[in-house]
Design a protein around this motif. Structure first.
Motif, PDB file in Angstrom:
ATOM      1  N   TRP A 183       0.268  -3.180 -11.953  1.00  0.00           N
ATOM      2  CA  TRP A 183       0.041  -2.245 -10.837  1.00  0.00           C
ATOM      3  C   TRP A 183      -0.869  -2.867  -9.773  1.00  0.00           C
TER       4      TRP A 183
ATOM      5  N   ALA B  83      -3.800   5.995  -6.805  1.00  0.00           N
ATOM      6  CA  ALA B  83      -3.909   7.149  -7.710  1.00  0.00           C
ATOM      7  C   ALA B  83      -3.616   6.747  -9.158  1.00  0.00           C
ATOM      8  N   THR B  84      -2.611   5.897  -9.343  1.00  0.00           N
ATOM      9  CA  THR B  84      -2.237   5.432 -10.677  1.00  0.00           C
ATOM     10  C   THR B  84      -3.364   4.621 -11.306  1.00  0.00           C
TER      11      THR B  84
ATOM     12  N   ASN C  32       4.907   0.452 -15.423  1.00  0.00           N
ATOM     13  CA  ASN C  32       5.315   1.701 -16.067  1.00  0.00           C
ATOM     14  C   ASN C  32       5.841   1.489 -17.479  1.00  0.00           C
TER      15      ASN C  32
ATOM     16  N   ILE D  61       0.079   5.912  -3.906  1.00  0.00           N
ATOM     17  CA  ILE D  61       0.549   6.157  -5.277  1.00  0.00           C
ATOM     18  C   ILE D  61      -0.128   5.196  -6.249  1.00  0.00           C
ATOM     19  N   LEU D  62      -0.198   3.918  -5.891  1.00  0.00           N
ATOM     20  CA  LEU D  62      -0.795   2.930  -6.786  1.00  0.00           C
ATOM     21  C   LEU D  62      -2.300   3.142  -6.935  1.00  0.00           C
TER      22      LEU D  62
ATOM     23  N   THR E  24       2.500   4.918   1.705  1.00  0.00           N
ATOM     24  CA  THR E  24       2.871   5.815   0.612  1.00  0.00           C
ATOM     25  C   THR E  24       2.692   5.138  -0.741  1.00  0.00           C
ATOM     26  N   ASN E  25       3.203   3.908  -0.859  1.00  0.00           N
ATOM     27  CA  ASN E  25       3.098   3.203  -2.131  1.00  0.00           C
ATOM     28  C   ASN E  25       1.653   2.823  -2.462  1.00  0.00           C
TER      29      ASN E  25
ATOM     30  N   TYR F 104       5.580  -2.690 -10.184  1.00  0.00           N
ATOM     31  CA  TYR F 104       5.298  -1.276 -10.466  1.00  0.00           C
ATOM     32  C   TYR F 104       6.076  -0.816 -11.705  1.00  0.00           C
TER      33      TYR F 104
END
Length: 192
Positions: free
Chosen positions: A154, A189-190, A143, A186-187, A182-183, A139
């Motif tokens: 990702w 969405a990313t 970034n 997030i991923l 949760t992760n 991750y």
């Protein structure tokens, strides 16, 4: 108790949360360092291993990440001298978590590949910890990257979190079920 047993007992008593100890993390670290000198004086590799492990935990709590990396390496060495390969292996897994805080992302990925090759010797909880550390490394690499390199990193992180979720659900490790969900969100969405 002989001197080594007394030292091991005192070491256990200063682990955070073990006793009703009002000492700060810094005070506990100072106590551990003093006990380490005693362990060296009596030549107890097991006491040194436990104390290096304790110091790693306290150093992480105090955000002394590079010091914790050093303590982890020393704990591994001492556990190996004590012929406790399972404890040494667990400390190597722990080292991956410490390396994340030191921003050693590529080293985490390399070490985790070596550790996951020994999956049969790891508990489901330890495997989840390792998968999460590796996913975090990917991750953060994502970034720091752009375009296709970021997307690939990702995607790797997402796959590892999904694997962690499967293992956590299969072994009823509720903490990692929540963390993985949760992760994964997030991923996803990313990645869009």
């Amino acid at each position: 108790l002989n001197p080594e047993q007394a030292l091991l007992l005192e070491t256990l008593h200063i682990y955070p949360g073990v006793a009703d100890n009002a000492a700060s993390q810094s005070q506990l670290l100072q106590q551990a360092m003093g006990l380490l000198q005693l362990a060296q004086a009596i030549g107890s590799h097991l006491a040194k291993a436990w104390l290096w492990e304790l110091m790693q935990l306290l150093q992480m709590n105090l955000s002394l990440h590079h010091a914790a990396l050093h303590s982890t390496a020393n704990a591994v060495e001492m556990f190996e001298l004590c012929e406790r390969p399972h404890d040494a292996l667990n400390m190597r897994v722990s080292r991956c978590s410490v390396m994340i805080h030191c921003e050693m992302y590529r080293e985490v990925i390399e070490m985790s590949e070596q550790l996951l090759a020994q999956r049969d010797f790891l508990t489901p909880l330890t495997i989840c910890t390792l998968l999460r550390s590796t996913a975090s490394a990917y991750y953060f690499i994502g970034n720091e990257s752009e375009g296709a390199l970021a997307q690939k990193a990702w995607e790797n992180a997402l796959a590892l979190h999904e694997e962690c979720l499967d293992m956590a659900q299969g072994n009823q490790i509720k903490r990692y079920v929540l963390i993985s969900h949760t992760n994964i969100a997030i991923l996803n969405a990313t990645l869009g």
